[in-house]
Design a protein around this motif. Structure first.
Motif, short mmCIF file in Angstrom:
data_model
loop_
_atom_site.label_atom_id
_atom_site.label_comp_id
_atom_site.label_asym_id
_atom_site.label_seq_id
_atom_site.Cartn_x
_atom_site.Cartn_y
_atom_site.Cartn_z
N THR A 173 0.83 -1.21 0.00
CA THR A 173 0.00 0.00 0.00
C THR A 173 0.86 1.26 0.00
O THR A 173 0.51 2.27 -0.61
N GLY A 174 2.03 1.22 0.65
CA GLY A 174 2.92 2.37 0.61
C GLY A 174 3.54 2.58 -0.77
O GLY A 174 3.67 3.72 -1.22
N ALA A 175 3.88 1.50 -1.44
CA ALA A 175 4.48 1.60 -2.78
C ALA A 175 3.49 2.21 -3.77
O ALA A 175 3.88 2.98 -4.66
N LEU A 176 2.22 1.89 -3.64
CA LEU A 176 1.21 2.48 -4.53
C LEU A 176 1.16 3.99 -4.34
O LEU A 176 1.04 4.75 -5.32
N SER A 177 1.24 4.46 -3.10
CA SER A 177 1.25 5.90 -2.85
C SER A 177 2.49 6.57 -3.42
O SER A 177 2.44 7.71 -3.89
N LEU A 178 3.61 5.87 -3.37
CA LEU A 178 4.85 6.42 -3.93
C LEU A 178 4.71 6.66 -5.43
O LEU A 178 5.14 7.70 -5.96
N CYS A 179 4.09 5.72 -6.12
CA CYS A 179 3.86 5.89 -7.56
C CYS A 179 2.95 7.09 -7.84
O CYS A 179 3.18 7.86 -8.77
N TRP A 180 1.93 7.26 -6.98
CA TRP A 180 1.00 8.38 -7.20
C TRP A 180 1.70 9.73 -6.99
O TRP A 180 1.41 10.69 -7.71
N ALA A 181 2.58 9.81 -6.02
CA ALA A 181 3.29 11.08 -5.77
C ALA A 181 4.00 11.56 -7.03
O ALA A 181 4.00 12.76 -7.35
N ILE A 182 4.59 10.63 -7.76
CA ILE A 182 5.27 10.99 -9.01
C ILE A 182 4.26 11.48 -10.04
O ILE A 182 4.49 12.47 -10.76
N LEU A 183 3.10 10.82 -10.13
CA LEU A 183 2.05 11.26 -11.05
C LEU A 183 1.59 12.68 -10.73
O LEU A 183 1.38 13.50 -11.63
#
Length: 417
Positions: A173-183
């Motif tokens: 779940t943390g990795a998914l948020s990391l991807c969104w931050a870049i978006l």
């Protein structure tokens, strides 16, 4: 050659990006509640000890909402929200290194501090990109992300725990948020800076905002705190937040304690109240527009929406009468719908009442006050749930929201609309 118009105006793509971020923000924070039965057994925690872990998140979130709102106003929505998103992604992944109650509470505090920007950033984005007539629907869409994140958490987290262990749930779940931050970093700009925004849409946004019903808006922190409109939002949010905190953090524990459900059954049932909450968010977006078309003023439409949501909270007050876990979940569903309906109206009011330069600050201050209420109620649950059960607490949640509706009408009674 004529250029075809885009399928959706850019501002609706912006709110879609924001909504996805809200989904992942709430997915990250909801990971703990689904993993709670596993972690309480793993670390030998009582309900009171678990409540202290929850309080660590709530305390840091409560303090940081005011700070986050000011940071967003100072740095801008793009940079400010990007930094907070990086923070919550890494803090959530760090939960995998917890070895007991203390370390779990520490990582929970880091998560709360970084996640505190979500609602202020959402309010600020809506204020920057949408004219008043579209704000209820825009706010309801990003608000739907809060319940969607909670809805996704039970099946996803349970699957991770069953196949890879509890640590994997926090990493995923943390990795998914990391991807969104870049978006977010690459996708968001203010309307005046966005290279893909057409001149026609930019003019439409500006014209709608210049025609706002409230022509004199508080713009500084001092003006915000002196404004009766601020307290009309902050006090009802203080009274309403305990319900959402209870739904977020205690539904799985309630299902285990009262109905003896296992992890698979929790995954089957616990997401349903948050699906209902999505419909409540949608109602908060559509009902004000319907009321305005029938003659209600801008502010009156928000007040009516909030009041109807508060009255619906009578449903979860009756959970103690439920004779099965299915009926209890159905009443939780009414509560999820009701809370998101009333909370969506209150959050939209921030963009209606305050200047766009101060929306982040106002929303953050109101959020700090709201989470103070949620934190106090979590402390009450920790002290009383094991001894007296959950039923008196559910009745109290409904009473608090009805009082909040009365306060809203009283404080905004002289406001035009």
């Amino acid at each position: 050659m004529r250029h075809s118009r885009p399928f959706l105006p850019l501002r609706w793509w912006i709110i879609s990006l924001l909504t996805l971020g809200t989904v992942l923000n709430y997915l990250a924070r909801s990971t703990l509640s689904v993993a709670a039965p596993t972690l309480t057994a793993e670390f030998g925690m009582t309900t009171e000890q678990y409540s202290w872990v929850v309080l660590a998140f709530q305390a840091s979130y409560t303090v940081m909402q005011t700070v986050a709102g000011a940071v967003l106003d100072a740095l801008g929505t793009r940079l400010g929200f990007f930094l907070f998103a990086l923070g919550w992604a890494l803090a959530n992944m760090a939960h995998a290194f917890a070895t007991g109650t203390f370390s779990l509470a520490f990582f929970r505090g880091l998560l709360g501090a970084s996640e505190a920007a979500a609602i202020p950033a959402g309010s600020k984005t809506v204020a920057e990109w949408f004219p008043p007539r579209e704000r209820p629907l825009a706010s309801s869409l990003f608000q739907m992300g809060t319940s969607a994140g909670n809805m996704i958490a039970p099946p996803l987290v349970a699957w991770c725990i069953l196949f890879w262990g509890w640590q994997s749930a926090f990493v995923v779940t943390g990795a998914l948020s990391l991807c969104w931050a870049i978006l977010w970093w690459f996708g968001y700009r203010r309307p005046q800076d966005h290279p893909r925004l057409s001149d026609a849409e930019r003019a439409e946004i500006a014209a709608g905002q210049s025609a706002d019903e409230i022509t004199v808006k508080p713009a500084t922190r001092a003006e915000v705190l002196k404004s009766r409109g601020f307290w009309a939002i902050a006090i009802p949010r203080f009274l309403a937040e305990p319900a959402w905190q209870t739904f977020n953090f205690f539904i799985p524990l309630y299902l285990v304690a009262v109905w003896k459900l296992d992890l698979k059954n929790i995954a089957l049932w616990a997401w349903l109240p948050f699906l209902a909450a999505d419909f409540g968010s949608l109602a908060a977006g559509l009902l004000p527009s319907w009321l305005i078309r029938r003659g209600a003023g801008l502010i009156a439409s928000r007040k009516i929406t909030m009041t109807l949501g508060a009255l619906c909270m009578i449903g979860p007050a009756c959970i103690g009468l439920a004779g099965s876990p299915g009926l209890a979940i159905a009443l939780f569903c009414i509560g999820g719908f009701a809370h998101q309906m009333l909370n969506g109206a209150l959050i939209t009011l921030c963009a209606d009442i305050f200047d766009s330069r101060a929306v982040g600050t106002a929303s953050g201050l109101a959020g700090t006050i709201a989470w103070t209420g949620g934190m106090a109620f979590t402390f009450l649950i920790g002290k009383s749930a094991d001894a007296y059960g959950y039923n008196p607490l559910f009745v109290a949640l409904a009473a608090l929201d009805i009082v909040g509706a009365i306060v809203l009408w009283w404080l905004l009674r002289a406001r035009r609309g």
